[in-house]
Scaffold this motif. Structure first.
Motif, PDB file in Angstrom:
ATOM      1  N   ARG A 603       0.815  -1.216   0.000  1.00 46.37           N
ATOM      2  CA  ARG A 603       0.000   0.000   0.000  1.00 46.37           C
ATOM      3  C   ARG A 603       0.852   1.271   0.000  1.00 46.37           C
ATOM      4  N   LEU A 604       2.152   1.110  -0.094  1.00 42.83           N
ATOM      5  CA  LEU A 604       3.044   2.272   0.032  1.00 42.83           C
ATOM      6  C   LEU A 604       2.756   3.289  -1.068  1.00 42.83           C
ATOM      7  N   ALA A 605       2.439   4.511  -0.647  1.00 44.18           N
ATOM      8  CA  ALA A 605       2.084   5.565  -1.604  1.00 44.18           C
ATOM      9  C   ALA A 605       3.159   6.638  -1.695  1.00 44.18           C
ATOM     10  N   THR A 606       3.909   6.838  -0.608  1.00 50.48           N
ATOM     11  CA  THR A 606       4.961   7.872  -0.591  1.00 50.48           C
ATOM     12  C   THR A 606       6.260   7.246  -0.110  1.00 50.48           C
ATOM     13  N   LEU A 607       7.313   7.391  -0.893  1.00 53.27           N
ATOM     14  CA  LEU A 607       8.632   6.868  -0.542  1.00 53.27           C
ATOM     15  C   LEU A 607       9.661   7.978  -0.710  1.00 53.27           C
ATOM     16  N   ASP A 608      10.376   8.257   0.363  1.00 57.20           N
ATOM     17  CA  ASP A 608      11.383   9.320   0.342  1.00 57.20           C
ATOM     18  C   ASP A 608      12.744   8.724   0.682  1.00 57.20           C
ATOM     19  N   LEU A 609      13.616   8.661  -0.325  1.00 63.05           N
ATOM     20  CA  LEU A 609      14.990   8.160  -0.157  1.00 63.05           C
ATOM     21  C   LEU A 609      16.003   9.276  -0.414  1.00 63.05           C
ATOM     22  N   SER A 610      15.569  10.515  -0.318  1.00 57.43           N
ATOM     23  CA  SER A 610      16.436  11.653  -0.623  1.00 57.43           C
ATOM     24  C   SER A 610      17.659  11.680   0.294  1.00 57.43           C
ATOM     25  N   ASP A 611      18.742  12.175  -0.285  1.00 60.88           N
ATOM     26  CA  ASP A 611      19.959  12.422   0.496  1.00 60.88           C
ATOM     27  C   ASP A 611      20.520  11.151   1.136  1.00 60.88           C
ATOM     28  N   THR A 612      20.417  10.049   0.434  1.00 61.54           N
ATOM     29  CA  THR A 612      21.094   8.826   0.838  1.00 61.54           C
ATOM     30  C   THR A 612      22.194   8.541  -0.189  1.00 61.54           C
ATOM     31  N   HIS A 613      23.047   7.582   0.126  1.00 64.33           N
ATOM     32  CA  HIS A 613      24.163   7.262  -0.780  1.00 64.33           C
ATOM     33  C   HIS A 613      23.902   5.992  -1.572  1.00 64.33           C
ATOM     34  N   ILE A 614      22.638   5.715  -1.856  1.00 61.14           N
ATOM     35  CA  ILE A 614      22.330   4.502  -2.605  1.00 61.14           C
ATOM     36  C   ILE A 614      22.880   4.600  -4.028  1.00 61.14           C
ATOM     37  N   TRP A 615      23.379   3.434  -4.522  1.00 57.06           N
ATOM     38  CA  TRP A 615      23.956   3.379  -5.856  1.00 57.06           C
ATOM     39  C   TRP A 615      22.924   2.953  -6.906  1.00 57.06           C
ATOM     40  N   TYR A 616      21.940   2.192  -6.468  1.00 56.57           N
ATOM     41  CA  TYR A 616      20.946   1.684  -7.400  1.00 56.57           C
ATOM     42  C   TYR A 616      19.622   1.514  -6.664  1.00 56.57           C
ATOM     43  N   LEU A 617      18.586   1.294  -7.415  1.00 54.57           N
ATOM     44  CA  LEU A 617      17.256   1.072  -6.846  1.00 54.57           C
ATOM     45  C   LEU A 617      16.947  -0.423  -6.891  1.00 54.57           C
ATOM     46  N   PRO A 618      16.421  -0.980  -5.792  1.00 56.43           N
ATOM     47  CA  PRO A 618      16.163  -2.432  -5.748  1.00 56.43           C
ATOM     48  C   PRO A 618      15.051  -2.835  -6.711  1.00 56.43           C
ATOM     49  N   GLU A 619      15.104  -4.076  -7.166  1.00 55.94           N
ATOM     50  CA  GLU A 619      14.108  -4.580  -8.108  1.00 55.94           C
ATOM     51  C   GLU A 619      12.708  -4.589  -7.506  1.00 55.94           C
ATOM     52  N   SER A 620      12.641  -4.770  -6.169  1.00 55.92           N
ATOM     53  CA  SER A 620      11.320  -4.840  -5.534  1.00 55.92           C
ATOM     54  C   SER A 620      10.559  -3.522  -5.618  1.00 55.92           C
ATOM     55  N   LEU A 621      11.217  -2.453  -6.052  1.00 53.58           N
ATOM     56  CA  LEU A 621      10.507  -1.191  -6.237  1.00 53.58           C
ATOM     57  C   LEU A 621       9.374  -1.363  -7.253  1.00 53.58           C
ATOM     58  N   SER A 622       9.585  -2.317  -8.190  1.00 55.86           N
ATOM     59  CA  SER A 622       8.550  -2.581  -9.204  1.00 55.86           C
ATOM     60  C   SER A 622       7.274  -3.130  -8.589  1.00 55.86           C
ATOM     61  N   SER A 623       7.373  -3.729  -7.374  1.00 53.27           N
ATOM     62  CA  SER A 623       6.181  -4.272  -6.720  1.00 53.27           C
ATOM     63  C   SER A 623       5.235  -3.167  -6.261  1.00 53.27           C
ATOM     64  N   LEU A 624       5.690  -1.934  -6.338  1.00 53.17           N
ATOM     65  CA  LEU A 624       4.866  -0.787  -5.924  1.00 53.17           C
ATOM     66  C   LEU A 624       4.182  -0.137  -7.126  1.00 53.17           C
ATOM     67  N   LYS A 625       4.150  -0.849  -8.245  1.00 53.21           N
ATOM     68  CA  LYS A 625       3.682  -0.233  -9.492  1.00 53.21           C
ATOM     69  C   LYS A 625       2.224   0.203  -9.451  1.00 53.21           C
ATOM     70  N   ASN A 626       1.425  -0.408  -8.579  1.00 55.43           N
ATOM     71  CA  ASN A 626       0.007  -0.064  -8.532  1.00 55.43           C
ATOM     72  C   ASN A 626      -0.380   0.781  -7.328  1.00 55.43           C
ATOM     73  N   CYS A 627       0.619   1.252  -6.550  1.00 56.06           N
ATOM     74  CA  CYS A 627       0.274   2.031  -5.348  1.00 56.06           C
ATOM     75  C   CYS A 627       1.119   3.284  -5.165  1.00 56.06           C
ATOM     76  N   LEU A 628       2.385   3.251  -5.588  1.00 59.09           N
ATOM     77  CA  LEU A 628       3.275   4.381  -5.298  1.00 59.09           C
ATOM     78  C   LEU A 628       2.885   5.605  -6.116  1.00 59.09           C
ATOM     79  N   ARG A 629       2.670   6.731  -5.416  1.00 56.67           N
ATOM     80  CA  ARG A 629       2.266   7.970  -6.084  1.00 56.67           C
ATOM     81  C   ARG A 629       3.372   9.029  -6.042  1.00 56.67           C
ATOM     82  N   SER A 630       4.220   8.989  -5.011  1.00 56.71           N
ATOM     83  CA  SER A 630       5.268  10.014  -4.869  1.00 56.71           C
ATOM     84  C   SER A 630       6.586   9.333  -4.539  1.00 56.71           C
ATOM     85  N   LEU A 631       7.630   9.670  -5.288  1.00 54.51           N
ATOM     86  CA  LEU A 631       8.960   9.110  -5.074  1.00 54.51           C
ATOM     87  C   LEU A 631       9.969  10.247  -5.074  1.00 54.51           C
ATOM     88  N   TYR A 632      10.713  10.369  -3.987  1.00 56.99           N
ATOM     89  CA  TYR A 632      11.717  11.421  -3.852  1.00 56.99           C
ATOM     90  C   TYR A 632      13.107  10.792  -3.784  1.00 56.99           C
TER      91      TYR A 632
END
Length: 1179
Positions: A603-632
């Motif tokens: 049900r995750l609708a807002t995800l904020d990963l700003s100002d982190t040192h991540i190198w890549y985005l995990p594949e499971s981000l695709s599991s949010l395809k029908n719920c995520l509305r805001s990504l920072y």
């Protein structure tokens, strides 16, 4: 004092028989008198003397008169009955008095406030008791008991009986004799002495003295000290007799009109017996009209109060009202004529209040902890006082334990504070506004919560309603934020230039606007969130190193771990099936997120990963395809590949500000629901493939500021084109940088819809690095051009007609601004800045074609480094040009001879500032003309080497009485030896606050004497002006070698508002101020008081011998400077003495002087030397 009335009246009628005949005779006389009155009565005559009834009455009376015994018996019965009734009423009153007194004593024991009407009633009872005793004494002093008691019964007794009846009636309706003392957040008694409160109090007093202000609103967050401020204002108003009467009433959350009316009535010493509200209001209104002048103070309003329902009529000139509320909106709903914000205390005042309440702190450790604790209170008086009293007389260990509890918002000693703030939260109108308030607590302390960030969070939580566009969503969010700001639950933000953008309805979605949450308010928000502990976990800014243990992760709705030091997240997929909002922002050590991390967050609708040192985005981000509305993902500088985002079909907001990506992947074109894309400050972004931007057909906001700029014109190359941007018909906000000036003349996709852009900031420049300009409004254009940029394309004309700001820099081939819009349709332009345009001779040249309208809304005109500029305007003038101009600034225009033609000067009725520098050929600034400039506040003239006169043409053109700032420097050709040609002329400048004079070597005096010549027209009348420079705050004189002194001493005496005096490098100056020949001598020393002077600096004055010189032998002069903090004297080798006494400078914090000079100084009082020497020894 009268003795208590305990008279027994029954014995008064036990008479001796021998007096019977005398009594009968007396009674007969009485009856005869009564009969005579009866016979003469009009009503009796109306019955008619000839009627049978009339004859019977007369016959009966005559028969009674003939029988003294019957007379006596009848009269005796009547008199005894009357006296018995009188006695019963007195006894009933005594019993009622006893009951009321018992209630009063009980109320006093409980600390309640006795009603004034009850106190007045008890006083009247005592008075009547005395009158009863007097009545008895008068009766006994008569010749006989019978005669005396006849007098009692039929004269004085009747008057007293009426009073008895009234007192009995009043006493029996007392349902209550007292009111409980209102529970108010208490602060220190001398709260008003704090500097941050004095300023606010002064604003209120000034508003009260303003004839046009009759209803004043004082607002501020709970616990900030509004009620205390009201009491201090009341005290000052009463002491100064500003009003004949001051009335204070508390309104509270649930207004009781009857109770408010009673409070006001009691303050006026009156009683309102009427029961209906309108009748009570009418009586109260009539009573208020009796006061010559009255101030009504209504404290603690939570909703609109109809003053007329209370009985307050604001139409009365002699009546003023002050209200307080936590909510500015309540003040506005009351139609206040002036609103004043009560802000939190300054850091110094907060510390002073804390120490005042906590008592003596006898260790360095506690003093150090005091500052940390006070910082946690954020200047909120209620919190400071509450904490200080909790910590009073506690040991170091207790203090040490409190600090981490405060940081975690877990200190139980703040319950009173939390309860006060929670009242404001409970009073919010909608549950969505309450949720918005709690959302703001997800961010760490002192965080600037931007509109761009918060709109995504709010959309994810479905707080913004069923909206179709992002503009609607922002509008709904703005309403909620304004409500929270107005209620004191959020603080208004300012942009980088410290200009207000979020006060009330001024928060208009500006992308630089933000709100903040006071630390104590945030603690309350977290406390409220903990009431449903599983729904919100707010652990922002706690320094966490590890992922926290979640007791019931499946019930958690929002989780904030912002601004911690978490290095890794769980390898196992967290089961957060209900999670809607997740923020891991500003965990700068977080570099890796496991691939399956998001799989349990359906049900995750807002995800904020700003100002982190991540190198890549995990594949499971695709599991949010029908719920995520805001990504920072802002400031993820290590992030390169973001192609997985293309799967997020429901995504509406994507923040990629300052990321490390160099190429926007083609997969982004799949985000067909995307409404906002922010790629600003992504310096490495070099490639946007064709057709990616145009695929985002629902895009409303596109921000490419300081980012990708290699736009193609038609999409024929390897990058996106401007035509793609133009194809986005839903755009309301567009920020673009373009580095090819040729596109200015190139037509792109039809862009008429750009007329509907609400916000845009477009920069077209020749060079890779954009120099300079920061837009201050929502619509701005910055242009650099080449000779091949003309004629400009249609899209440029569209922007010219709608932009608020236009900056032209290094524009080759541009000779006047009409080349950018030949019809002169700069309808909305408010700021025009032109720099380094070397071919421009005229800003506007209308010789060939006169536009119908031009610059109708222009407020600011900035011209700089225009080597060929001859004039601002060339050609015929048309009505409406420049009429709204407020600021005129011209710099480095070497060929400019005249600023504006005389006819144009007369149209500048709104001009407020003139700033002209480095215009070598300019001989005079103003042109002769009738009075037309009434609002001018500032004149700054520097490096005008050909300027011969400052004031020529200024009078009567300019209303100089309103000038606040005057700076004159390096004007070496001025003919006059004085800045002000006469004392009378100087008297005009009553509003002047800043006076700065530099490098004017021809000046021997700032103000000419009365006999010296004037350079302005002699027809002006300068009679009866007030003292000179009475509002001057800053006086700065530098490098004026011919100047021998600043002012005569009589002008110095009037500088009561002076805060800063700096004199630097004036070779001939021998004294700062001089006595005049007309100066009267005084006995003893002369003291000149400068109550607000904070800074006094004297540098490089080689001939200065004294502060104040006198041509005759006069008593020494002392300066009394109770506010002086900074005193610096350097390179003044001939200075003989300092004009200070032992009590002259009690607040001095900094004293600098040449060591050898200090030792040579002469001292009238060596204690002054000792005081100052302490500052030198510290260094």
């Amino acid at each position: 004092m009268h003795q208590r009335a305990t008279v027994d009246y029954s014995g008064a009628l036990d008479l001796h028989p021998q007096t019977t005949m005398k009594m009968a005779t007396t009674a007969a006389k009485y009856v005869a008198t009564t009969a005579a009155k009866y016979a003469s009565d009009r009503a009796l005559r109306h019955i008619g003397a000839t009627t049978m009834e009339g004859t019977a009455i007369v016959a009966t009376l005559m028969k009674e008169l003939a029988n003294p015994t019957v007379l006596y018996i009848n009269y005796l019965v009547r008199c005894k009955r009357h006296v018995n009734g009188f006695q019963n009423k007195v006894q009933n009153l005594l019993r009622l008095e006893k009951d009321v007194k018992m209630k009063v004593n009980l109320a006093r024991d409980n600390g309640d406030v006795i009603l004034q009407v009850v106190q007045h009633w008890l006083e009247q009872v005592v008075k009547v008791q005395g009158e009863v005793v007097d009545l008895e004494n008068q009766a006994r002093s008569m010749n006989s008991s019978f005669e005396g008691w006849c007098y009692v019964c039929h004269r004085l007794g009747k008057e007293l009986e009426k009073k008895l009846d009234e007192l009995l009636a009043q006493g029996r309706i007392f349902t209550s004799v007292s009111n409980p003392v209102p529970v108010q957040p208490r602060v220190a008694e001398h709260f008003d002495v704090f500097a941050s409160r004095e300023v606010t109090k002064k604003k209120v007093i000034q508003a009260l003295m303003n004839d046009t202000t009759n209803l004043i609103g004082i607002y501020g967050m709970g616990g900030v000290g509004k009620t205390t401020l009201m009491k201090e204002i009341r005290k000052q108003v009463e002491e100064t007799k500003l009003f004949d009467k001051v009335v204070f009433a508390t309104v509270s959350q649930n207004p009781d009109l009857r109770g408010i009316q009673t409070q006001i009535a009691e303050s006026l010493g009156m009683e309102i017996k009427e029961q209906s509200i309108p009748a009570r209001a009418a009586k109260l209104s009539a009573r208020l009209k009796e006061e010559k002048s009255i101030l009504l103070m209504l404290d603690d309003l939570w909703t609109r109060l109809e003053l007329s329902d209370v009985g307050i009529d604001l139409d009365e000139v002699s009546r003023k009202v002050i209200i307080t509320s936590r909510n500015e909106g309540v003040c506005n709903s009351m139609k206040t004529t002036k609103n004043i914000d009560v802000k939190v205390l300054s850091k110094n005042d907060s510390l002073q209040l804390f120490r005042q309440e906590v008592g003596d702190v006898d260790s360095d450790a506690l003093r150090e902890m005091s500052e940390k604790i006070v910082n946690e209170c954020g200047g909120l008086p209620l919190a400071i006082v509450t904490l200080a009293r909790t910590l009073r007389n506690k040991d170091n260990g207790f203090w040490t334990d409190v600090i981490p509890q405060l940081k975690k918002s877990m200190f139980e000693g703040m319950d009173l504070v939390n309860a006060s703030i929670k009242l404001s939260y409970d009073y919010l109108r909608t549950s969505k506004t309450k949720s918005c308030f709690l959302l703001c607590a997800l961010f760490p302390e002192d965080h600037k919560v931007t509109m761009d960030a918060l709109v995504g969070y709010a959309m994810g939580e479905n707080l913004l309603g069923d909206v179709e566009t992002l503009s609607e969503a922002r509008g709904n969010l703005r309403i909620m934020l304004n409500s929270l700001v107005s209620s004191g639950l959020l603080l208004e933000g300012v942009n980088e230039e410290d200009t207000l953008v979020t006060s009330g309805l001024r928060l208009k979605g500006n992308d630089e606007g933000y709100v903040m949450m006071h630390d104590i308010v945030r603690d309350t928000a977290i406390s409220i969130a903990r009431e449903n502990e599983n729904e919100s976990i707010m652990n922002a800014g706690l320094g966490l190193l590890k992922w926290p243990k979640l007791k019931e992760a499946g019930k958690c709705l929002r989780l904030s771990l912002t601004s911690n030091n978490i290095r890794e997240v769980p390898a196992d997929t967290p089961e957060c099936s209900q999670l809607v909002t997740l923020s891991l922002a500003r965990n700068r050590l977080l570099a890796d997120i496991p691939d399956g991390f998001f799989e349990g967050m359906k049900r995750l609708a807002t995800l904020d990963l700003s100002d982190t040192h991540i190198w890549y985005l995990p594949e499971s981000l695709s599991s949010l395809k029908n719920c995520l509305r805001s990504l920072y993902l802002d400031n993820c500088t290590k992030l390169q590949d973001i192609s997985v985002i293309g799967n997020l079909k429901t995504l509406e907001i994507l923040g990629l500000q300052s990321t490390g990506i160099s190429r926007l992947p083609e997969e982004i074109s799949g985000l067909i629901n995307l409404k906002m894309l922010d790629l600003s400050y992504s310096w490495n972004l070099k490639c946007i493939p064709p057709k990616v931007i145009s695929s985002l057909f629902n895009l409303e906001e596109l921000n490419m500021r300081r980012s990708f700029r290699k736009w193609e014109i038609e999409g024929t190359g390897d990058n996106a084109s401007l035509a793609e941007v133009a194809s986005l018909t839903n755009l309301t906000s567009l920020h673009l940088d373009i580095d090819n000036v040729k596109w200015l003349s190139a037509d792109i996709w039809p862009c008429h819809h750009w007329e509907k852009l609400e916000k845009f900031k477009i920069r077209v420049q020749k060079f890779e690095i954009i120099i300079g300009t920061v837009f201050k409004s929502e619509r701005g254009v910055f242009l650099q051009t080449s000779s091949g940029s003309y004629p400009v394309a249609a899209w440029v004309n569209v922007l010219m007609e709608t932009t608020y700001e236009l900056y032209l820099d290094q524009c080759e081939g541009l000779k006047n601004v009409l080349q950018l819009n030949p019809k002169g349709r700069f309808y909305n332009l408010k700021t025009l800045g032109i720099y380094w345009c070397d071919e421009m001779e005229y800003v506007v040249n209308v010789e060939e074609q006169v536009p119908e309208s031009m610059f109708p809304n222009l407020e600011i005109l900035l011209l700089g480094y225009m080597n060929e500029l001859k004039a601002i305007w060339n050609g015929p003038l048309v009505e409406g040009y420049f009429e709204k101009l407020k600021v005129l600034s011209i710099s480095s225009c070497g060929k400019l001879v005249n600023v504006l033609p005389s006819l144009l000067w007369t149209r500048l009725q709104n001009l407020e500032e003139i700033d002209i520098t480095y215009c070598d050929k300019l001989e005079k600034v103003f042109e002769d003309g009738p009075a037309g400039i009434f609002k001018l506040r500032s004149i700054k003239l520097h490096y005008l080497h050909s300027l011969t006169s400052i004031w020529e043409g200024a009078v009567p053109l300019i209303r100089l009485e309103n000038l606040k700032v005057l700076h004159v420097g390096n004007c070496c050709s001025l003919r006059s030896r004085h800045l002000f040609p006469s004392v009378a002329f100087a008297q005009i400048f009553q509003q002047l606050e800043e006076l700065e004079v530099s490098s004017c070597h021809q000046f021997t005096k700032l103000i000419a004497g009365e006999v010296e010549g004037m350079e302005i027209k002699s027809s002006i009348n300068f009679i009866a002006f007030p003292p000179i420079f009475s509002n001057l705050k800053e006086l700065n004189i530098s490098e004026c070698d011919g100047l021998k002194c600043i002012f005569p001493i009589r002008i110095l005496r009037g500088l009561l508002q002076l805060e800063e005096l700096i004199v630097f490098d004036c070779f001939d100056m021998e004294e700062l101020f001089e006595f005049e020949e007309c100066q009267e001598e005084e006995d003893g020393s002369i003291t000149i008081r400068l109550p607000h002077l904070r800074v006094l600096k004297l540098w490089k004055l080689p001939r200065l011998s004294s502060f104040i010189s006198h041509r005759r032998r006069l008593p020494r002069v002392l300066l009394d400077c109770p506010s002086l903090e900074d005193l610096e004297i350097s390179e003044c080798p001939n200075l003989k003495r300092l004009p200070f006494g032992p009590q002259s400078i009690p607040k001095l914090e900094k004293f600098l002087i040449d060591d050898d000079l200090f030792e040579r100084l002469e001292w009238d009082d060596l204690s002054v030397k000792s005081q100052l020497q302490q500052f030198l020894s510290k260094d």
